[in-house]
Enzyme design. Structure first.
Site, PDB file in Angstrom:
ATOM      1  N   GLY A 223     -14.359   5.567  -3.643  1.00 51.18           N
ATOM      2  CA  GLY A 223     -13.621   4.555  -2.872  1.00 51.18           C
ATOM      3  C   GLY A 223     -13.250   5.040  -1.481  1.00 51.18           C
ATOM      4  O   GLY A 223     -13.647   6.138  -1.058  1.00 51.18           O
TER       5      GLY A 223
ATOM      6  N   ILE B 199     -10.218   5.864   0.193  1.00 52.21           N
ATOM      7  CA  ILE B 199      -9.401   7.077   0.388  1.00 52.21           C
ATOM      8  C   ILE B 199      -9.962   8.226  -0.455  1.00 52.21           C
ATOM      9  O   ILE B 199      -9.972   9.379  -0.035  1.00 52.21           O
ATOM     10  CB  ILE B 199      -7.920   6.806   0.065  1.00 52.21           C
ATOM     11  CG1 ILE B 199      -7.426   5.586   0.860  1.00 52.21           C
ATOM     12  CG2 ILE B 199      -7.060   8.023   0.405  1.00 52.21           C
ATOM     13  CD1 ILE B 199      -6.053   5.089   0.463  1.00 52.21           C
TER      14      ILE B 199
ATOM     15  N   SER C  97       2.288   3.483  -3.153  1.00 49.23           N
ATOM     16  CA  SER C  97       2.270   2.672  -1.939  1.00 49.23           C
ATOM     17  C   SER C  97       3.690   2.397  -1.464  1.00 49.23           C
ATOM     18  O   SER C  97       4.626   2.306  -2.274  1.00 49.23           O
ATOM     19  CB  SER C  97       1.571   1.348  -2.276  1.00 49.23           C
ATOM     20  OG  SER C  97       1.836   0.384  -1.300  1.00 49.23           O
TER      21      SER C  97
ATOM     22  N   TYR D 289       0.021  -6.318  -8.550  1.00 49.21           N
ATOM     23  CA  TYR D 289      -0.478  -5.054  -8.003  1.00 49.21           C
ATOM     24  C   TYR D 289       0.684  -4.119  -7.689  1.00 49.21           C
ATOM     25  O   TYR D 289       0.713  -2.958  -8.110  1.00 49.21           O
ATOM     26  CB  TYR D 289      -1.315  -5.303  -6.736  1.00 49.21           C
ATOM     27  CG  TYR D 289      -1.416  -4.090  -5.855  1.00 49.21           C
ATOM     28  CD1 TYR D 289      -2.267  -3.052  -6.177  1.00 49.21           C
ATOM     29  CD2 TYR D 289      -0.609  -3.956  -4.716  1.00 49.21           C
ATOM     30  CE1 TYR D 289      -2.323  -1.911  -5.398  1.00 49.21           C
ATOM     31  CE2 TYR D 289      -0.658  -2.828  -3.927  1.00 49.21           C
ATOM     32  CZ  TYR D 289      -1.515  -1.801  -4.273  1.00 49.21           C
ATOM     33  OH  TYR D 289      -1.554  -0.668  -3.503  1.00 49.21           O
TER      34      TYR D 289
ATOM     35  N   LYS E  46       2.082  -0.289  -9.396  1.00 55.10           N
ATOM     36  CA  LYS E  46       2.419   0.975  -8.717  1.00 55.10           C
ATOM     37  C   LYS E  46       3.812   1.440  -9.166  1.00 55.10           C
ATOM     38  O   LYS E  46       4.030   2.625  -9.437  1.00 55.10           O
ATOM     39  CB  LYS E  46       2.375   0.809  -7.194  1.00 55.10           C
ATOM     40  CG  LYS E  46       0.972   0.612  -6.645  1.00 55.10           C
ATOM     41  CD  LYS E  46       0.090   1.835  -6.851  1.00 55.10           C
ATOM     42  CE  LYS E  46      -1.348   1.627  -6.450  1.00 55.10           C
ATOM     43  NZ  LYS E  46      -2.269   2.649  -6.937  1.00 55.10           N
TER      44      LYS E  46
ATOM     45  N   ASN F  24      -7.425  -6.927   4.508  1.00 53.43           N
ATOM     46  CA  ASN F  24      -6.614  -6.015   5.319  1.00 53.43           C
ATOM     47  C   ASN F  24      -6.950  -6.182   6.799  1.00 53.43           C
ATOM     48  O   ASN F  24      -8.049  -6.611   7.157  1.00 53.43           O
ATOM     49  CB  ASN F  24      -6.828  -4.563   4.878  1.00 53.43           C
ATOM     50  CG  ASN F  24      -6.286  -4.316   3.475  1.00 53.43           C
ATOM     51  OD1 ASN F  24      -7.030  -3.988   2.572  1.00 53.43           O
ATOM     52  ND2 ASN F  24      -5.006  -4.499   3.298  1.00 53.43           N
TER      53      ASN F  24
ATOM     54  N   ASP G 145       4.267 -11.479   2.739  1.00 52.65           N
ATOM     55  CA  ASP G 145       4.230 -10.388   3.712  1.00 52.65           C
ATOM     56  C   ASP G 145       5.632  -9.830   3.972  1.00 52.65           C
ATOM     57  O   ASP G 145       6.605 -10.569   4.041  1.00 52.65           O
ATOM     58  CB  ASP G 145       3.640 -10.870   5.047  1.00 52.65           C
ATOM     59  CG  ASP G 145       2.227 -10.385   5.272  1.00 52.65           C
ATOM     60  OD1 ASP G 145       1.810  -9.437   4.576  1.00 52.65           O
ATOM     61  OD2 ASP G 145       1.538 -10.956   6.138  1.00 52.65           O
TER      62      ASP G 145
HETATM   63  C1  UD1 Z   1      -1.260  -4.906   1.829  1.00 48.26           C
HETATM   64  C2  UD1 Z   1      -0.398  -5.149   0.645  1.00 48.26           C
HETATM   65  C3  UD1 Z   1       0.138  -3.855   0.134  1.00 48.26           C
HETATM   66  C4  UD1 Z   1      -0.999  -2.954  -0.271  1.00 48.26           C
HETATM   67  C5  UD1 Z   1      -1.951  -2.793   0.890  1.00 48.26           C
HETATM   68  C6  UD1 Z   1      -3.204  -2.137   0.350  1.00 48.26           C
HETATM   69  C7  UD1 Z   1       0.518  -7.406   0.999  1.00 48.26           C
HETATM   70  C8  UD1 Z   1       1.746  -8.173   1.258  1.00 48.26           C
HETATM   71  N1  UD1 Z   1       0.671  -6.057   0.994  1.00 48.26           N
HETATM   72  O1  UD1 Z   1      -0.462  -4.282   2.836  1.00 48.26           O
HETATM   73  O2  UD1 Z   1       0.953  -4.061  -0.990  1.00 48.26           O
HETATM   74  O3  UD1 Z   1      -0.522  -1.710  -0.675  1.00 48.26           O
HETATM   75  O4  UD1 Z   1      -2.325  -4.041   1.444  1.00 48.26           O
HETATM   76  O5  UD1 Z   1      -4.176  -2.068   1.305  1.00 48.26           O
HETATM   77  O6  UD1 Z   1      -0.528  -7.953   0.804  1.00 48.26           O
HETATM   78  N2  UD1 Z   1      -2.768  -9.399   9.052  1.00 48.26           N
HETATM   79  C9  UD1 Z   1      -3.104 -10.418   9.926  1.00 48.26           C
HETATM   80  N3  UD1 Z   1      -4.348 -10.977   9.803  1.00 48.26           N
HETATM   81  C10 UD1 Z   1      -5.247 -10.581   8.863  1.00 48.26           C
HETATM   82  C11 UD1 Z   1      -4.890  -9.533   7.975  1.00 48.26           C
HETATM   83  C12 UD1 Z   1      -3.646  -8.977   8.099  1.00 48.26           C
HETATM   84  O7  UD1 Z   1      -2.323 -10.801  10.778  1.00 48.26           O
HETATM   85  O8  UD1 Z   1      -6.340 -11.157   8.803  1.00 48.26           O
HETATM   86  C13 UD1 Z   1      -1.451  -8.764   9.193  1.00 48.26           C
HETATM   87  C14 UD1 Z   1      -0.575  -8.900   7.963  1.00 48.26           C
HETATM   88  O9  UD1 Z   1       0.187 -10.062   8.007  1.00 48.26           O
HETATM   89  C15 UD1 Z   1       0.262  -7.638   8.078  1.00 48.26           C
HETATM   90  C16 UD1 Z   1      -0.647  -6.614   8.769  1.00 48.26           C
HETATM   91  O10 UD1 Z   1      -1.672  -7.384   9.369  1.00 48.26           O
HETATM   92  O11 UD1 Z   1       1.351  -7.864   8.896  1.00 48.26           O
HETATM   93  C17 UD1 Z   1      -1.268  -5.637   7.815  1.00 48.26           C
HETATM   94  O12 UD1 Z   1      -1.852  -6.342   6.752  1.00 48.26           O
HETATM   95  P1  UD1 Z   1      -2.709  -5.632   5.610  1.00 48.26           P
HETATM   96  O13 UD1 Z   1      -3.747  -4.783   6.227  1.00 48.26           O
HETATM   97  O14 UD1 Z   1      -3.145  -6.687   4.646  1.00 48.26           O
HETATM   98  O15 UD1 Z   1      -1.689  -4.627   4.921  1.00 48.26           O
HETATM   99  P2  UD1 Z   1      -0.268  -4.906   4.245  1.00 48.26           P
HETATM  100  O16 UD1 Z   1       0.045  -6.326   4.166  1.00 48.26           O
HETATM  101  O17 UD1 Z   1       0.718  -4.051   4.952  1.00 48.26           O
END
Ligand code: UD1
Length: 339
Positions: free
Chosen positions: A12, A14, A127, A152, A156, A202, A301
């Site tokens: 994977g 990481i 996490s 999920y 954890k 992500n 979020d």
């Molecule tokens: C998410 C999970 C977290 C998990 C991690 C694993 C949620 C709420 N949290 O983290 O529990 O451990 O993934 O990888 O889902 N964003 C945008 N546009 C996009 C995608 C993301 O604006 O198309 C923003 C999101 O709103 C957030 C930030 O980017 O503010 C990061 O998002 P993301 O990469 O999905 O991570 P987390 O939400 O922090």
């Protein structure tokens, strides 16, 4: 002979980067991965970087017999780094039982087998999701654990509790729980990186795919949060930096450095970056524009979170050293390679 480490989920994102860093530190690695969210070609990438092909076994950690067989075949495994888990928040809401089965049975099997095969240490992938929206920022390891927002996240929390209970019962091994903030980027060689399955959930994979023209535009989920520019804030940590922390943690477990049998560390940079700041940093680092528009908030979020990494810095002796521009350039180089 080099000390042998079992890396579950080693194909994977990481896990593969950590395998490379473990190799660089002189460990010998046995990877077990069911390839449910990864590809066997990742092992080729690891080999191209290190010059050594790690042992790879396609098996599922929830399969107790298969795991027993691995420990019988490699009786000199001294430590385990347990990455293997399902990790998509949205999917976990749709398929909670799959998440509980995968993520909990895997850990139970490992903890049950460790004493039988003399495995001394377990590093566990947790996490920052366990903190929910912390009241105090930056968040340190003493912050209260908040009710999980998804199955999920709950797996954890439950896994952390299972490890704690097993250790407190007097189990003959030690464990270090690592709470990751937001891992991003790829190995500087671009031989390995993140391989999102379908449409990325992500942020950074979506950014790089948009920059590459695979996605028309990135949706920024909300600009009405209580932050400087209204978008959410996260602590983005370079995946190679993060991987090195696993090596340090494993050294610590196997060399009996820690005073207690269970420790927990935040792995972050200590710096928060908003979604809009991250996009700007990407554009600056690569010179490539990322078309984006503001849309509504994404359900579940967290508004803002970043790490207090002092315990990891001072006690573990690990610090994030890579800067955000290089990190985003590495993500872009990887995206260009995978097309
Ligand atoms: C998410 C999970 C977290 C998990 C991690 C694993 C949620 C709420 N949290 O983290 O529990 O451990 O993934 O990888 O889902 N964003 C945008 N546009 C996009 C995608 C993301 O604006 O198309 C923003 C999101 O709103 C957030 C930030 O980017 O503010 C990061 O998002 P993301 O990469 O999905 O991570 P987390 O939400 O922090």
């Amino acid at each position: 002979m080099n000390t042998k480490i079992l890396v579950t989920g080693g194909a994977g994102y990481i896990g593969s980067h950590t395998t490379v860093e473990l190799h660089n530190a002189g460990y010998e690695i046995v990877i077990v991965d069911n390839l449910s969210n990864s590809k066997v070609e990742v092992i080729d990438g690891i080999e191209r970087i290190t010059g050594i092909r790690p042992v790879f076994i396609k098996a599922d950690c929830t399969d107790l017999d298969a795991m027993k067989k691995i420990f019988k075949t490699y009786p000199d495994i001294k430590g385990i780094i347990h990455f293997a888990a399902s990790k998509a928040v949205g999917e976990s809401v749709q398929k909670p039982l799959l998440y509980y089965r995968n993520n909990i049975d895997s850990l139970l099997n490992l903890l049950e087998l460790m004493p039988q095969y003399g495995v001394q240490g377990l590093v566990f992938s947790s996490s920052c999701t366990v903190y929910g929206q912390p009241e105090l920022l930056p968040v340190n390891e003493e912050a209260p654990i908040q009710p999980a927002l998804s199955p999920y996240g709950n797996t954890k929390q439950i896994n952390e509790e299972i490890i704690r209970d097993a250790i407190y019962s007097g189990a003959p091994y030690k464990s270090i729980i690592l709470r990751y903030f937001n891992p991003i980027g790829a190995h500087p060689t671009a031989e390995i990186g993140e391989l999102p399955n379908g449409v990325p959930q992500n942020l950074v994979p979506f950014v790089t795919q948009t920059a590459a023209g695979i996605r028309k535009e990135l949706s920024v989920f909300g600009n009405d949060y209580n932050t400087s520019d209204g978008s959410c804030i996260r602590d983005y940590i370079n995946v190679v930096d993060l991987s090195r922390a696993h090596v340090t943690a494993m050294n610590r477990l196997l060399n009996n450095v820690s005073a207690t049998n269970l420790e927990c560390f935040n792995l972050g940079t200590g710096k928060g970056l908003s979604v809009l700041e991250l996009i700007a940093a990407f554009e600056k680092a690569t010179g490539v524009k990322v078309p984006h528009k503001i849309v509504g908030r994404r359900e579940g979020d967290i508004e803002q979170i970043w790490a207090d990494p002092r315990r990891a810095n001072e006690v573990l002796g690990w610090k994030a050293v890579e800067n955000i521009e290089d990190t985003l350039r590495s993500a872009w180089k990887w995206q260009q390679k995978i097309g």
